[in-house]
Design a protein around this motif. Structure first.
Motif, PDB file in Angstrom:
ATOM      1  N   GLU A 113      15.666   4.010  -7.888  1.00 15.46           N
ATOM      2  CA  GLU A 113      17.058   3.704  -7.587  1.00 15.46           C
ATOM      3  C   GLU A 113      17.170   2.444  -6.736  1.00 15.46           C
ATOM      4  N   ALA A 114      16.291   2.311  -5.753  1.00 15.66           N
ATOM      5  CA  ALA A 114      16.300   1.115  -4.900  1.00 15.66           C
ATOM      6  C   ALA A 114      15.910  -0.123  -5.700  1.00 15.66           C
ATOM      7  N   GLU A 115      14.971   0.052  -6.604  1.00 15.50           N
ATOM      8  CA  GLU A 115      14.551  -1.063  -7.450  1.00 15.50           C
ATOM      9  C   GLU A 115      15.707  -1.568  -8.297  1.00 15.50           C
ATOM     10  N   LYS A 116      16.446  -0.640  -8.875  1.00 14.99           N
ATOM     11  CA  LYS A 116      17.597  -1.018  -9.686  1.00 14.99           C
ATOM     12  C   LYS A 116      18.682  -1.656  -8.824  1.00 14.99           C
ATOM     13  N   PHE A 117      18.909  -1.095  -7.644  1.00  7.60           N
ATOM     14  CA  PHE A 117      19.953  -1.619  -6.753  1.00  7.60           C
ATOM     15  C   PHE A 117      19.676  -3.076  -6.400  1.00  7.60           C
ATOM     16  N   ARG A 118      18.442  -3.373  -5.983  1.00  5.94           N
ATOM     17  CA  ARG A 118      18.166  -4.736  -5.538  1.00  5.94           C
ATOM     18  C   ARG A 118      18.196  -5.733  -6.688  1.00  5.94           C
ATOM     19  N   LYS A 119      17.775  -5.287  -7.849  1.00  2.00           N
ATOM     20  CA  LYS A 119      17.841  -6.173  -9.022  1.00  2.00           C
ATOM     21  C   LYS A 119      19.293  -6.500  -9.344  1.00  2.00           C
ATOM     22  N   ASP A 120      20.143  -5.479  -9.351  1.00  4.08           N
ATOM     23  CA  ASP A 120      21.563  -5.675  -9.646  1.00  4.08           C
ATOM     24  C   ASP A 120      22.243  -6.528  -8.577  1.00  4.08           C
ATOM     25  N   ALA A 121      21.874  -6.317  -7.311  1.00  2.00           N
ATOM     26  CA  ALA A 121      22.523  -7.043  -6.212  1.00  2.00           C
ATOM     27  C   ALA A 121      22.294  -8.549  -6.329  1.00  2.00           C
ATOM     28  N   VAL A 122      21.095  -8.936  -6.679  1.00  5.80           N
ATOM     29  CA  VAL A 122      20.781 -10.358  -6.809  1.00  5.80           C
ATOM     30  C   VAL A 122      21.430 -10.940  -8.059  1.00  5.80           C
ATOM     31  N   GLU A 128       0.814  -1.216   0.000  1.00  6.25           N
ATOM     32  CA  GLU A 128       0.000   0.000   0.000  1.00  6.25           C
ATOM     33  C   GLU A 128       0.851   1.272   0.000  1.00  6.25           C
ATOM     34  N   THR A 129       1.839   1.335   0.897  1.00  6.04           N
ATOM     35  CA  THR A 129       2.594   2.575   1.071  1.00  6.04           C
ATOM     36  C   THR A 129       3.963   2.566   0.402  1.00  6.04           C
ATOM     37  N   LYS A 130       4.415   1.392  -0.050  1.00  8.61           N
ATOM     38  CA  LYS A 130       5.746   1.230  -0.644  1.00  8.61           C
ATOM     39  C   LYS A 130       6.867   1.545   0.353  1.00  8.61           C
ATOM     40  N   THR A 131       6.533   1.515   1.647  1.00 13.18           N
ATOM     41  CA  THR A 131       7.508   1.798   2.691  1.00 13.18           C
ATOM     42  C   THR A 131       8.046   0.502   3.270  1.00 13.18           C
ATOM     43  N   MET A 132       9.331   0.486   3.624  1.00 14.88           N
ATOM     44  CA  MET A 132       9.962  -0.695   4.196  1.00 14.88           C
ATOM     45  C   MET A 132       9.261  -1.089   5.493  1.00 14.88           C
ATOM     46  N   VAL A 133       8.986  -2.375   5.656  1.00 11.15           N
ATOM     47  CA  VAL A 133       8.282  -2.825   6.856  1.00 11.15           C
ATOM     48  C   VAL A 133       9.176  -2.610   8.078  1.00 11.15           C
ATOM     49  N   PRO A 134       8.612  -2.165   9.193  1.00  8.18           N
ATOM     50  CA  PRO A 134       9.417  -1.805  10.374  1.00  8.18           C
ATOM     51  C   PRO A 134      10.293  -2.937  10.908  1.00  8.18           C
ATOM     52  N   ASP A 135       9.778  -4.161  10.929  1.00 10.29           N
ATOM     53  CA  ASP A 135      10.564  -5.277  11.469  1.00 10.29           C
ATOM     54  C   ASP A 135      11.836  -5.499  10.664  1.00 10.29           C
ATOM     55  N   ALA A 136      11.723  -5.417   9.360  1.00 12.36           N
ATOM     56  CA  ALA A 136      12.903  -5.601   8.499  1.00 12.36           C
ATOM     57  C   ALA A 136      13.888  -4.459   8.696  1.00 12.36           C
ATOM     58  N   LYS A 151      17.559   7.813   1.437  1.00 11.33           N
ATOM     59  CA  LYS A 151      17.312   9.023   0.645  1.00 11.33           C
ATOM     60  C   LYS A 151      15.828   9.308   0.476  1.00 11.33           C
ATOM     61  N   THR A 152      15.005   8.260   0.518  1.00 14.18           N
ATOM     62  CA  THR A 152      13.566   8.431   0.302  1.00 14.18           C
ATOM     63  C   THR A 152      12.764   8.041   1.538  1.00 14.18           C
ATOM     64  N   ASP A 153      13.402   8.157   2.700  1.00 15.90           N
ATOM     65  CA  ASP A 153      12.750   7.802   3.962  1.00 15.90           C
ATOM     66  C   ASP A 153      12.237   6.357   3.911  1.00 15.90           C
ATOM     67  N   TYR A 154      13.050   5.483   3.326  1.00 22.68           N
ATOM     68  CA  TYR A 154      12.825   4.035   3.267  1.00 22.68           C
ATOM     69  C   TYR A 154      11.566   3.663   2.467  1.00 22.68           C
ATOM     70  N   LYS A 155      11.283   4.451   1.464  1.00 23.62           N
ATOM     71  CA  LYS A 155      10.256   4.098   0.490  1.00 23.62           C
ATOM     72  C   LYS A 155      10.935   3.573  -0.772  1.00 23.62           C
ATOM     73  N   TYR A 174      22.420  -0.706   0.386  1.00 28.14           N
ATOM     74  CA  TYR A 174      20.968  -0.728   0.127  1.00 28.14           C
ATOM     75  C   TYR A 174      20.251   0.230   1.078  1.00 28.14           C
ATOM     76  N   MET A 175      20.627   0.185   2.348  1.00 21.20           N
ATOM     77  CA  MET A 175      19.992   1.052   3.330  1.00 21.20           C
ATOM     78  C   MET A 175      20.329   2.523   3.055  1.00 21.20           C
ATOM     79  N   ASP A 176      21.532   2.798   2.552  1.00 26.45           N
ATOM     80  CA  ASP A 176      21.888   4.169   2.177  1.00 26.45           C
ATOM     81  C   ASP A 176      20.980   4.683   1.065  1.00 26.45           C
ATOM     82  N   VAL A 177      20.715   3.827   0.099  1.00 23.08           N
ATOM     83  CA  VAL A 177      19.815   4.206  -1.001  1.00 23.08           C
ATOM     84  C   VAL A 177      18.412   4.476  -0.469  1.00 23.08           C
ATOM     85  N   LEU A 178      17.946   3.610   0.420  1.00 25.32           N
ATOM     86  CA  LEU A 178      16.588   3.746   0.952  1.00 25.32           C
ATOM     87  C   LEU A 178      16.458   4.960   1.867  1.00 25.32           C
TER      88      LEU A 178
END
Length: 314
Positions: free
Chosen positions: A302-311, A257-265, A294-298, A288-292
């Motif tokens: 950039e984050a989408e590209k980072f995680r795709k590249d990382a895997v 819904e919010t595209k925000t990182m879940v608090p537990d993670a 920048k957008t208050d963990y939403k 990854y956390m540095d990238v996130l």
């Protein structure tokens, strides 16, 4: 879906295993088993090269006959104390290959009509522990569960169905006889089979456990990069990187819904980053956390590209 991972084979045939066994015969003297198997260390005799040659030749003959898991277990029980750690490792890899090859036939017994599934569901829903089946009255079901246990498998459940997977806990009794890389591989896979990471498209272990398992897999690759099991562990590590970057369909890393990182993670990842050791996994997570951040963990492009590249890089 979970069973497919355990079925994937690294060594392609019994013939390959036979060749590997032959090449390892030059490792004549055995070393004492690891401290985790004191009985094995106490009882392991001095290994003679000529006896090893006979045992490994017998192993090749057995593999050519395409044996069932129970025949291989009998062979290992009889002979593993009388060979080097390298050749003991060949035995264990051969056993794993046989289990993978025989798994589809065992699965068919679980899905042959609705009877077995309904009986297992009834047993499970009644609160009965299906791993302790001595008191099960239904002889057909009891026989199937006994066969599963005795041949090194265990029953797993997901999406309302029951199916067998390889029980790597079964391998632990042989850990004191094998080489360090195979011992570490058994430890990794025991964790996987004892507590699978995901069921029904949802994570069933915590975010902190996902990181810890990925770190263990990374240590294996650093210590045993030339192991016969390196490729399998690398694929497993890639799977855990995907969990860290994405979560699972029903346990996403970012709220749908919010595209925000879940608090537990977020809390688990921040805690993991307090350990600034020389780990590529931790470095990747930190970036990854540095990238996130920048957008208050939403989730951003950039984050989408980072995680795709990382895997994909792994």
């Amino acid at each position: 879906m979970m069973t497919m991972f355990y079925r994937k084979s690294f060594l392609r045939s019994a013939a390959v295993l036979a060749i590997v066994g032959a090449t390892l015969l030059s490792g004549c003297a055995s070393k004492a088993p690891d401290n985790g198997s004191k009985d094995a260390e106490k009882n392991k005799p001095v290994v003679q090269e000529d006896s090893q040659e006979k045992i490994m030749a017998d192993l090749n003959d057995l593999l050519e006959s395409k044996p069932k898991a129970d025949a291989m277990i009998q062979f290992i029980d009889k002979n593993i104390a009388n060979v080097s750690k390298e050749n003991a490792s060949v035995m264990m890899m051969a056993f794993e290959e046989i289990q993978k090859s025989n798994l589809p036939a065992l699965e068919e017994k679980y899905f042959n009509g609705e009877t077995v599934q309904s009986k297992l569901a009834e047993t499970y829903m009644s609160g009965f522990d299906i791993t302790k089946f001595e008191d099960i009255q239904d002889e057909e079901l009891k026989s199937l569960l006994m066969e599963t246990k005795d041949t090194g498998y265990k029953v797993e459940t997901a999406e309302g169905t029951f199916f067998p997977i390889i029980n790597y806990e079964f391998y632990k009794k042989f850990s004191g006889y094998v080489s360090e890389d195979i011992k570490d591989y058994i430890d990794i896979m025991t964790v996987e089979s004892n507590n699978v990471p995901a069921k029904d498209a949802a994570l069933v272990i915590g975010w902190d456990e996902i990181i810890e398992r990925a770190l263990t897999q990374e240590r294996f690759m650093k210590n045993h990069g030339n192991s016969a099991k390196a490729e399998e562990v690398e694929q497993l590590q890639k799977k855990y990187y995907a969990f860290m970057m994405y979560g699972a369909n029903n346990t996403p890393l970012f709220s749908y819904e919010t595209k925000t990182m879940v608090p537990d993670a977020k809390a688990a990842y921040e805690n993991a980053l307090k350990n600034k050791d020389d780990s590529e996994t931790i470095k990747m997570l930190d970036n990854y956390m540095d990238v996130l951040d920048k957008t208050d963990y939403k989730l951003s492009d950039e984050a989408e590209k980072f995680r795709k590249d990382a895997v994909e890089r792994l």
